[in-house]
Design a protein around this motif. Sequence first.
Motif, PDB file in Angstrom:
ATOM      1  N   UNK A 167       1.804   0.928   7.618  1.00 27.30           N
ATOM      2  CA  UNK A 167       3.257   0.947   7.407  1.00 27.30           C
ATOM      3  C   UNK A 167       3.710  -0.374   6.790  1.00 27.30           C
ATOM      4  N   UNK A 208       2.699  -0.608   3.145  1.00 24.68           N
ATOM      5  CA  UNK A 208       3.606   0.178   2.300  1.00 24.68           C
ATOM      6  C   UNK A 208       4.832  -0.658   1.925  1.00 24.68           C
ATOM      7  N   UNK A 209       5.426  -1.301   2.932  1.00 23.17           N
ATOM      8  CA  UNK A 209       6.657  -2.058   2.696  1.00 23.17           C
ATOM      9  C   UNK A 209       6.382  -3.311   1.864  1.00 23.17           C
ATOM     10  N   UNK A 235       5.972  -2.244  -1.645  1.00 17.67           N
ATOM     11  CA  UNK A 235       7.273  -1.966  -2.254  1.00 17.67           C
ATOM     12  C   UNK A 235       7.948  -3.265  -2.671  1.00 17.67           C
ATOM     13  N   UNK A 236       7.840  -4.288  -1.829  1.00 15.63           N
ATOM     14  CA  UNK A 236       8.423  -5.579  -2.187  1.00 15.63           C
ATOM     15  C   UNK A 236       7.712  -6.157  -3.415  1.00 15.63           C
ATOM     16  N   UNK A 244       6.293  -4.428  -5.865  1.00 13.60           N
ATOM     17  CA  UNK A 244       6.796  -3.671  -7.013  1.00 13.60           C
ATOM     18  C   UNK A 244       8.196  -4.150  -7.375  1.00 13.60           C
ATOM     19  N   UNK A 245       8.993  -4.386  -6.355  1.00 10.59           N
ATOM     20  CA  UNK A 245      10.352  -4.861  -6.570  1.00 10.59           C
ATOM     21  C   UNK A 245      10.344  -6.231  -7.255  1.00 10.59           C
ATOM     22  N   UNK A 246       9.492  -7.118  -6.766  1.00 13.52           N
ATOM     23  CA  UNK A 246       9.398  -8.465  -7.329  1.00 13.52           C
ATOM     24  C   UNK A 246       9.002  -8.394  -8.799  1.00 13.52           C
ATOM     25  N   UNK A 247       8.051  -7.537  -9.084  1.00 12.86           N
ATOM     26  CA  UNK A 247       7.525  -7.400 -10.442  1.00 12.86           C
ATOM     27  C   UNK A 247       8.555  -6.772 -11.377  1.00 12.86           C
ATOM     28  N   UNK A 248       9.432  -5.947 -10.841  1.00 13.35           N
ATOM     29  CA  UNK A 248      10.452  -5.295 -11.665  1.00 13.35           C
ATOM     30  C   UNK A 248      11.613  -6.230 -11.957  1.00 13.35           C
ATOM     31  N   UNK A 281      -1.349  -3.897  -5.091  1.00 14.61           N
ATOM     32  CA  UNK A 281      -1.915  -2.574  -4.845  1.00 14.61           C
ATOM     33  C   UNK A 281      -0.958  -1.848  -3.914  1.00 14.61           C
ATOM     34  N   UNK A 282      -0.559  -0.657  -4.273  1.00 17.94           N
ATOM     35  CA  UNK A 282       0.402   0.072  -3.442  1.00 17.94           C
ATOM     36  C   UNK A 282      -0.268   1.257  -2.766  1.00 17.94           C
ATOM     37  N   UNK A 283      -0.683   1.080  -1.505  1.00 16.73           N
ATOM     38  CA  UNK A 283      -1.320   2.211  -0.825  1.00 16.73           C
ATOM     39  C   UNK A 283      -0.341   3.350  -0.577  1.00 16.73           C
ATOM     40  N   UNK A 284       0.963   3.069  -0.742  1.00 16.76           N
ATOM     41  CA  UNK A 284       1.967   4.123  -0.585  1.00 16.76           C
ATOM     42  C   UNK A 284       2.270   4.406   0.869  1.00 16.76           C
ATOM     43  N   UNK A 285       3.221   5.311   1.097  1.00 16.44           N
ATOM     44  CA  UNK A 285       3.556   5.667   2.479  1.00 16.44           C
ATOM     45  C   UNK A 285       2.373   6.339   3.171  1.00 16.44           C
ATOM     46  N   UNK A 336      -3.966   2.584  -6.338  1.00 10.76           N
ATOM     47  CA  UNK A 336      -4.568   2.998  -5.073  1.00 10.76           C
ATOM     48  C   UNK A 336      -4.850   4.502  -5.157  1.00 10.76           C
ATOM     49  N   UNK A 350      -3.752   6.999  -3.537  1.00  6.92           N
ATOM     50  CA  UNK A 350      -2.540   7.810  -3.521  1.00  6.92           C
ATOM     51  C   UNK A 350      -1.781   7.683  -4.848  1.00  6.92           C
ATOM     52  N   UNK A 351      -1.721   6.466  -5.366  1.00 14.87           N
ATOM     53  CA  UNK A 351      -1.060   6.272  -6.657  1.00 14.87           C
ATOM     54  C   UNK A 351      -1.770   7.069  -7.747  1.00 14.87           C
ATOM     55  N   UNK A 401      16.523  -1.902  -9.911  1.00 12.19           N
ATOM     56  CA  UNK A 401      15.488  -0.888 -10.020  1.00 12.19           C
ATOM     57  C   UNK A 401      15.667   0.187  -8.956  1.00 12.19           C
ATOM     58  N   UNK A 458      10.338  -0.919 -11.925  1.00  9.66           N
ATOM     59  CA  UNK A 458      10.737  -0.913 -13.337  1.00  9.66           C
ATOM     60  C   UNK A 458       9.766  -1.784 -14.130  1.00  9.66           C
ATOM     61  N   UNK A 459       8.559  -1.985 -13.598  1.00  8.38           N
ATOM     62  CA  UNK A 459       7.699  -3.005 -14.185  1.00  8.38           C
ATOM     63  C   UNK A 459       7.031  -2.619 -15.490  1.00  8.38           C
ATOM     64  N   UNK A 483      12.866  -3.466   0.721  1.00  7.08           N
ATOM     65  CA  UNK A 483      11.547  -2.903   0.999  1.00  7.08           C
ATOM     66  C   UNK A 483      11.476  -1.416   0.660  1.00  7.08           C
ATOM     67  N   UNK A 495      11.276  -0.505  -4.059  1.00  8.36           N
ATOM     68  CA  UNK A 495      10.076  -0.469  -4.896  1.00  8.36           C
ATOM     69  C   UNK A 495       9.131   0.672  -4.540  1.00  8.36           C
ATOM     70  N   UNK A 496       9.588   1.594  -3.694  1.00  8.23           N
ATOM     71  CA  UNK A 496       8.710   2.663  -3.188  1.00  8.23           C
ATOM     72  C   UNK A 496       8.209   3.586  -4.290  1.00  8.23           C
ATOM     73  N   UNK A 497       7.070   4.208  -4.050  1.00  9.93           N
ATOM     74  CA  UNK A 497       6.652   5.349  -4.846  1.00  9.93           C
ATOM     75  C   UNK A 497       7.776   6.370  -4.762  1.00  9.93           C
TER      76      UNK A 497
END
Lengths: 552, 552
Positions: free
Chosen positions: A240, A243-244, A247-248, A250-254, A471-475, B12, B14-15, B97, B153-154, B403, B406-408
């Motif tokens: 868990x 995942x979060x 997401x952060x 991905x957010x940072x990169x965007x 790396x985003x393992x996702x939910x 990953x 899942x991705x 994003x 949005x990367x 958090x 940036x989710x999937x």
Amino acid sequence: MDSDFGIPRELSPLQQLRSQYQPELPPCLQGTTVRVELGDGTTVSEASDSHIIARAFPHTLGQPLAHFLRETAKVSDAHIITQLPSIRVGIVFCGRQAPGGHNVIWGLYEALKVHNAKSTLLGFLGGSEGLFAQKTLEITDDILQTYKNQGGYDLLGRTKDQIRTTEQVNAALKACIDLKLDGLVIIGGVTSNTDAAHLAEFFAEAKCSTKVVGVPVTTNGDLKNQFVEANVGFDTICKVNSQLISNACTDALSAEKYYYFIRLMGRKHSHVALECTLQSHPNMVILGEEVAASKLTIFDISKQICDAVQARAGQDKNHGVILIPEGIIESIPEVYALLKEIHGLLREGLLLHPESDDSAQLSQIETEKLLAYLVETEMNKRLKEGTYKGKKFNAICHFFGYQARGSLPSKFDCDYAYAMMTVKNWSQNAGSTSTSIGRPAIHPAMVDLKGKAYELLRQNADKFLMEDLYRNPGPLQYDGPGADAKAVSLCVEDQDYMGRIKKLQEYLDQVRTIVKPGCSQDVLKAALSVMASVTDVLTTISSSSNGGQQTA
Amino acid sequence: MDSDFGIPRELSPLQQLRSQYQPELPPCLQGTTVRVELGDGTTVSEASDSHIIARAFPHTLGQPLAHFLRETAKVSDAHIITQLPSIRVGIVFCGRQAPGGHNVIWGLYEALKVHNAKSTLLGFLGGSEGLFAQKTLEITDDILQTYKNQGGYDLLGRTKDQIRTTEQVNAALKACIDLKLDGLVIIGGVTSNTDAAHLAEFFAEAKCSTKVVGVPVTTNGDLKNQFVEANVGFDTICKVNSQLISNACTDALSAEKYYYFIRLMGRKHSHVALECTLQSHPNMVILGEEVAASKLTIFDISKQICDAVQARAGQDKNHGVILIPEGIIESIPEVYALLKEIHGLLREGLLLHPESDDSAQLSQIETEKLLAYLVETEMNKRLKEGTYKGKKFNAICHFFGYQARGSLPSKFDCDYAYAMMTVKNWSQNAGSTSTSIGRPAIHPAMVDLKGKAYELLRQNADKFLMEDLYRNPGPLQYDGPGADAKAVSLCVEDQDYMGRIKKLQEYLDQVRTIVKPGCSQDVLKAALSVMASVTDVLTTISSSSNGGQQTA
């Protein structure tokens, strides 16, 4: 309060699906026949502690290890138990909730009923307080329906976490006698399992026939040793949180303008932070164990981050994600003292949440904000001086912990917790028992800086820092890719400790077979000479490497 | 910075699975033939604004609505387009994003290529700054590979969010002319779509042939009106937040000693908080729209929470979860002013994170901590006075936003975003355009306190408060139960606005057919009389109910 325990509740579609999931038992626990091989008694990890521990646990120390065997295993002296009498067992949640706790109850219930349908499982309501007050709920299949594979501890609840004072252990003893319990199962972390070990000794001393069993359920992942490779809840928490964190990332990169400072719940040691780093690849993590080993001050750490920010800006990267274990603060004594003082002063302030009690203190210290502030101040200074030429430094702070603790458990934790009821009597033999102000206690395991998980981090740390290999393992998934993923640290660490012990015993048996009376003088001489030096070498290693054994 | 855009990256498991998911198009957008029926021009929502809007948008106001038709639809005057010339389109991420943004690019790319393989899609790098500087990346299938159905949005990045000043709109115009763009697609929220509407007008005025298209992608869910039922990203955000809120609920119920104060990102209005409440059933939510409508002060709100805490303690419940939308602060003017002052004073403090810029201000105001403090103070007072007899009040504060962003993306957002590229020219017709200090702007939609979603909340509020009907939708799933779940508010709200407009037109056509020259005097008289009163009634309703139309 009590009237709400064990009531059925409405489940969401996903919860319903999960409630129908049947965890798989390892082969040795399947069926109605139990095959046990009793092994050697165990040794303590630090030779110097052995006297203290022997004195504290005269009745329970040194019991043989029990190996459960699959049906096909060929062990001549295995105890085979096909009929079990009906027994009465009590179970209690102690300490902080961890995903999977309910499955320990369910698994134990099924195991009891499989062996004898007349056996009874009593749940204590409201944690150790319920145990002392003998408030029980008889576990039935009906009651379990909406709690199977679900998160939280709300089937029974939990309150106070200690079974320690004379009054408390006497109340526990009285409850076990009054309720005629053959066993008492304590579900909890390091503290609760220490209590369980002492309670077992106390019961043995008092000639109470109730067996005390500790089950390692803790999100911190710090109740590890040679016999316990993982804790129930750790897998879910790390998934868990990862995942979060992802997401952060991905957010940072965007957005390309924020640095996330994310503090992770996990108590004194940094297992959660290490595992989450290996799962989600943030730019940086600062482990408490590293800080302690290198004797870093808060300014060293802050400078380390500043240099990283500056190096990244040189590659036009003005964003990043940095993980900070909550326990790091305990590794920096001067800051720990300072913050305690600040908190005292600010307790009357407007925006600072006051500490609720001693145990919550660690999670209330906002180390991530302190570090973000120090880094920002320094980066502004460097910007003015012209040594830093990136964008204005911008931090966003987070604390991840509570929001993960109540999660639906992962498949791994569902399975592991369900099978967990068989880890009997482990607590007093767990090896990492040691002294702590007069009373022997289980030490939480540190991250092993010589271990493979940490090595994996070190190998990748530079790339993670500079190359944004997020790396985003996702939910958390229950089907498809990722659903059966195990913790990275669990996969890379040397896990087959008991397998290797067995292999060694085979070698010893072979030598014994070869060097039987009647063998040649040459063989005997050779064997004696070799074994003398083997014994020599091992004695030397044993006495010098004890410090590193704890997390082996 | 730019060198990193569009590079392939490691996904990953899942991705990877998600990157292979093919969103389904609605029937009207399938195939290579486009069937369009042009409907009526639209009206503005507030009659009093019509002059101002007409003056601001002389070239673009009142264009006909375009309906896309499925192959089997029988509409005699549909425009059927089977061959499309090759065109050049630019696309840019503006604003914060939201999950699903990448799929807008992918969907548009596929649509362009399906209609003419020679068409070109150019992505602007780094948001509107990339547009002004004409920094582009030609979108190809290779580039899209590791971004399909992924969050963030990367792929292109985003920086500044405005296209507003004379310099900016001129730079945008020059970019579109230099790059010979037939279309410019702006992906963003309320602000960016307002900019898009003005830019479209500016381009038309300048006789630039580039068509400007705004795509509503925003996690706030506040870009709603009769034509736009949902925003890309809202579904994912609400699901991720609901997972975390549910985990906090489970945690509260297990520990039985904490109140969680959870603030939710979502800008001025409370759509995210309402939807999350309907998904996860926390004990309480305080919507900004309620606060504004009832003119509540911070002490009213705090008292409301205190009374709830006291009532729950009466039932032996000493835990709970309370949601607080970040925008609530704007609905309490006295607190907004106060906090601005406090923040100014504390900016030099140690533990408070300084505001990064004006737009981040709202997310930086820790309303949840202020409320928790006020409630704690009051509960301690009541405890002393003896009016409150529960456990000592204990709050844990959280802010959920970054958090989740940036989710999937959820399946819903993947599908919706992929099909989104066809919402053309909607921004200047969207109905909720209105004035804002001289410059007409799209108003973010409020939560409709007369709407069905809010009604559903009111019906359940007492039960949610007292009975702990916590619902855990669990982590975002891509398979099995919950994977295809839609937002609750989307499901309960009246959504078939255009369908009902069509039905009305059918009635009018029927009347016209019945009352043709040659019909009896009686029929004509009856029709006249009835239609006169219908017209009367509708005129009256129209002029009085405009205020409520915005979110209809």
